[in-house]
Design a protein around this motif. Structure first.
Motif, PDB file in Angstrom:
ATOM      1  N   SER A 121       4.406  -4.171  30.117  1.00 15.71           N
ATOM      2  CA  SER A 121       3.448  -5.260  29.912  1.00 15.71           C
ATOM      3  C   SER A 121       2.130  -4.740  29.340  1.00 15.71           C
ATOM      4  O   SER A 121       1.321  -5.513  28.839  1.00 15.71           O
ATOM      5  CB  SER A 121       3.188  -5.990  31.230  1.00 15.71           C
ATOM      6  N   LEU A 122       1.922  -3.429  29.431  1.00 10.08           N
ATOM      7  CA  LEU A 122       0.721  -2.809  28.871  1.00 10.08           C
ATOM      8  C   LEU A 122       1.066  -2.174  27.531  1.00 10.08           C
ATOM      9  O   LEU A 122       2.084  -1.504  27.389  1.00 10.08           O
ATOM     10  CB  LEU A 122       0.179  -1.740  29.822  1.00 10.08           C
TER      11      LEU A 122
ATOM     12  N   SER B 246      -4.476   0.105  26.492  1.00  5.60           N
ATOM     13  CA  SER B 246      -4.224  -0.182  27.907  1.00  5.60           C
ATOM     14  C   SER B 246      -3.076   0.657  28.456  1.00  5.60           C
ATOM     15  O   SER B 246      -3.064   1.019  29.633  1.00  5.60           O
ATOM     16  CB  SER B 246      -3.924  -1.668  28.103  1.00  5.60           C
TER      17      SER B 246
ATOM     18  N   PRO C  59      -4.470  -7.982  31.395  1.00  2.96           N
ATOM     19  CA  PRO C  59      -3.149  -7.450  31.777  1.00  2.96           C
ATOM     20  C   PRO C  59      -3.238  -6.299  32.785  1.00  2.96           C
ATOM     21  O   PRO C  59      -2.387  -6.178  33.675  1.00  2.96           O
ATOM     22  CB  PRO C  59      -2.560  -6.974  30.437  1.00  2.96           C
TER      23      PRO C  59
END
Length: 273
Positions: free
Chosen positions: A8-9, A13, A115
């Motif tokens: 998800s990163l 990030s 996120p």
């Protein structure tokens, strides 16, 4: 606990998973450079191809130990201070400082993109002392949330090198203007390393590190005290010695060689007037 997908990163990030890999790997060693149980918990809870970052090393654990030492010193003198962790990622500094006995009265402002903050919320325990702020460090509205009545200690651990030079220096300038009497700590990469990332630095055959356009030598970082209004003092903060080459690199005698000093990473502690 069901494993959380770390994919998800992405982009910058995702580098928080790189630093987590290095820190947790050290924490799991009997002779590791850091004791960080929460890093190990996060590492185990996040499903991710960590080895695409290459073989783990001591660098990020030693950096974290240095940041902890400076924060501990400030909090010992200002126990009710606010700590602002800019682009905190999956750092677990709060719990290490709590274990050290200096976090009882502080307020901790955790600043990062949505996120990353969502992942922290899923995996790390809530605490009344922690104020989560899901936003960019360059969105200076976070400054309006910070209680500076008992002192402010700002960390930019693994952040400034990913910013454009004008943004990095602007962040320091605005922090100095807004929080007189506070301190700010950041780490820097040397210019040669910055140039290498701009060409595409491969950590493995599956991962190219994001560009890091902002580089400073140790002496350039210290010179910010005479360059940026409101910065009344700056000092180079030594990395603690690790094992092997990391122990050699921390030798003060080696740092007296100009070539070495210009080409090594650095950590700088700023004092705001």
């Amino acid at each position: 606990m069901t494993a959380i997908d770390g994919n998800s990163l992405d982009g910058v990030s995702a580098t928080t998973l790189w630093t987590l890999h290095n820190r947790a790997s050290e924490a799991m060693r009997s002779d590791g450079a850091i004791r960080d149980p929460w890093a190990v918990t996060l590492f185990d809870a996040i499903s991710y191809d960590y080895l695409k970052f290459g073989k783990p090393n001591q660098s990020h654990a030693l950096r974290a130990v240095a940041f902890d030492a400076a924060a501990s010193a400030y909090l010992t003198a200002h126990p009710r201070a606010s700590v602002v962790a800019l682009a905190e990622g999956l750092q677990t500094s709060f719990w290490r400082l709590q274990r050290a006995g200096v976090a009882d009265e502080l307020t901790w402002y955790s600043v990062d993109l949505p996120p990353v903050m969502a992942l922290r919320q899923k995996l790390l325990p809530a605490d009344d002392r922690i104020v989560p702020l899901a936003q960019s460090a360059l969105d200076f509205s976070w400054m309006d949330r910070v209680d500076d009545s008992h002192g402010v200690f700002i960390t930019a651990e693994g952040l400034l090198m990913y910013l454009e030079p004008e943004d990095a220096l602007g962040l320091i300038r605005d922090c100095a203007a807004r929080f007189p009497g506070g301190q700010m700590m950041f780490d820097s990469i040397p210019h040669w390393f910055s140039r290498r990332t701009l060409k595409g630095m491969q950590l493995s055959d599956r991962y190219i590190a994001p560009a890091m356009p902002f580089g400073l030598t140790a002496d350039e970082a210290v010179a910010l005290a005479g360059r940026i209004p409101g910065v009344r003092g700056a000092r180079d903060f030594a990395y603690p010695p690790g094992r092997g080459l990391f122990k050699l690199a921390a030798n003060p005698a080696l740092d007296r060689l100009g070539f070495v000093r210009r080409h090594r990473p650095s950590i700088t502690l700023l004092e705001f007037g």
